[in-house]
Design an enzyme around this catalytic site. Structure first.
Site, short mmCIF file in Angstrom:
data_model
loop_
_atom_site.label_atom_id
_atom_site.label_comp_id
_atom_site.label_asym_id
_atom_site.label_seq_id
_atom_site.Cartn_x
_atom_site.Cartn_y
_atom_site.Cartn_z
CG LEU A 178 -1.84 1.25 1.29
CD1 LEU A 178 -2.77 1.35 0.08
CD2 LEU A 178 -2.66 1.25 2.58
CE LYS A 179 5.69 5.59 2.24
NZ LYS A 179 5.27 6.98 2.38
CB ILE A 180 5.15 0.49 -3.00
CG1 ILE A 180 6.41 0.23 -2.15
CG2 ILE A 180 5.51 0.53 -4.48
CD1 ILE A 180 7.00 -1.16 -2.34
#
Length: 314
Positions: A178-180
């Site tokens: 999700l962060k990427i």
């Protein structure tokens, strides 16, 4: 009555210091044990020490002192090295919780979780969304994944460092993914705004007029991205650290592009942004914000890399 948890922190860069300060202030108001901290450059923790936190000479000492240990570091290699150091200590890791708030590849998070889990420790992958000013204000968004009991244990501390938690369950790969994915949006916004700002300059619309439109039309977040360009913060003075370092943004884009290729898809905007930002680093050095791709977009149009508001060279 259970004993209060002992908290540790490693990594005092532009993000980590603000987060650790908020955590220490919270611990001080609760009357519990102070935050223990360490860093490659321990002098960066002076504000923390003045706030009541306790320095530790190295990471191994920090592991010994901590029930819950937060890390905010620069890349995958550093995280895996810290895991190695934790595993090589003579102290039991049983029941300890490691919370990594960095942006790393999902495979790195999975490997850290596996290796620490074999020694009885829990690993939470908890990358954050927000720049250094957001971290200092305690308004970050945490994307968290890991064992449910460990997530429940750390939530009170996370609540004082952030404004929202996205719970992604127990698979630590999910929060890293999700962060990427979020960073794909962030860097793509920056690329598109850079292109629009160059277009506004060469056609005579004006940078400030475009920025006013961006704010009115799309809100304060995208306006702040534009302001990193128009204020010159994309190439700050050499003695001023960037808000989101170009090197870190390039590392994140490399992860995104490798994952896209692995899943037989493409990220054309990220490909362009990565090429431009790496070219900016080659031209202007490492003290650059992720918005420095704007400088290369300017050069491609025949404008200088620098603007009146940025620094003028190295």
């Amino acid at each position: 009555m259970t004993s209060p948890l002992h908290m540790g922190w490693f990594g005092l860069g532009s993000m980590g210091l603000g987060m650790a300060m908020n955590l220490q202030r919270h611990l001080a108001t609760q009357g519990g044990p102070p935050l223990h901290y360490s860093n490659r450059s321990l002098e960066k923790g002076q504000p923390l020490q003045e706030a009541g936190a306790v320095p530790e000479k190295d990471f191994a000492s920090l592991v010994r002192q901590s029930d819950v240990l937060y890390t905010m570091i620069s890349n995958d290699e550093v995280l895996l090295d810290l895991v190695d150091q934790a595993l090589s200590t003579d102290v039991s890791l049983e029941g300890k919780i490691f919370v990594d708030t960095s942006t790393v590849h999902p495979d790195t998070s999975a490997l850290a979780a596996q290796r620490l889990g074999e020694r009885g420790a829990a690993f939470i992958a908890s990358p954050v969304f927000g720049a250094s000013r957001v971290a200092a204000a305690g308004k970050l968004i945490f994307a968290m994944a890991g064992p449910a009991a460990a997530l429940q244990t750390v939530r009170p501390q996370v609540d004082v460092m952030g404004r929202a938690i996205i719970d992604l369950g127990e698979d630590v790969r999910k929060s890293s993914l999700l962060k990427i994915t979020g960073n794909i949006l962030v860097i793509s916004f920056m690329e598109v705004i850079s292109e629009a700002q160059v277009f506004a300059e060469v056609t005579g619309i004006g940078s400030q007029q475009l920025e006013e439109f961006i704010g009115n039309m799309f809100g304060p977040v995208l306006e702040s991205y534009s302001h990193r360009i128009t204020s010159g913060a994309y190439a700050p003075p050499l003695e001023t650290p960037p808000g989101f370092a170009a090197a870190l943004a390039c590392k994140d884009m490399k992860h995104a592009l490798s994952l896209a290729a692995e899943h037989h898809t493409r990220l054309p905007t990220v490909e362009i942004a990565s090429s431009r930002l790496n070219a900016a680093r080659d031209y202007a050095g490492e003290n650059l914000d992720s918005a420095a791709l704007y400088g290369i977009a300017r050069q491609e149009t025949g404008l200088p890399f620098w603007t009146a508001n940025s620094r003028q060279g190295n």
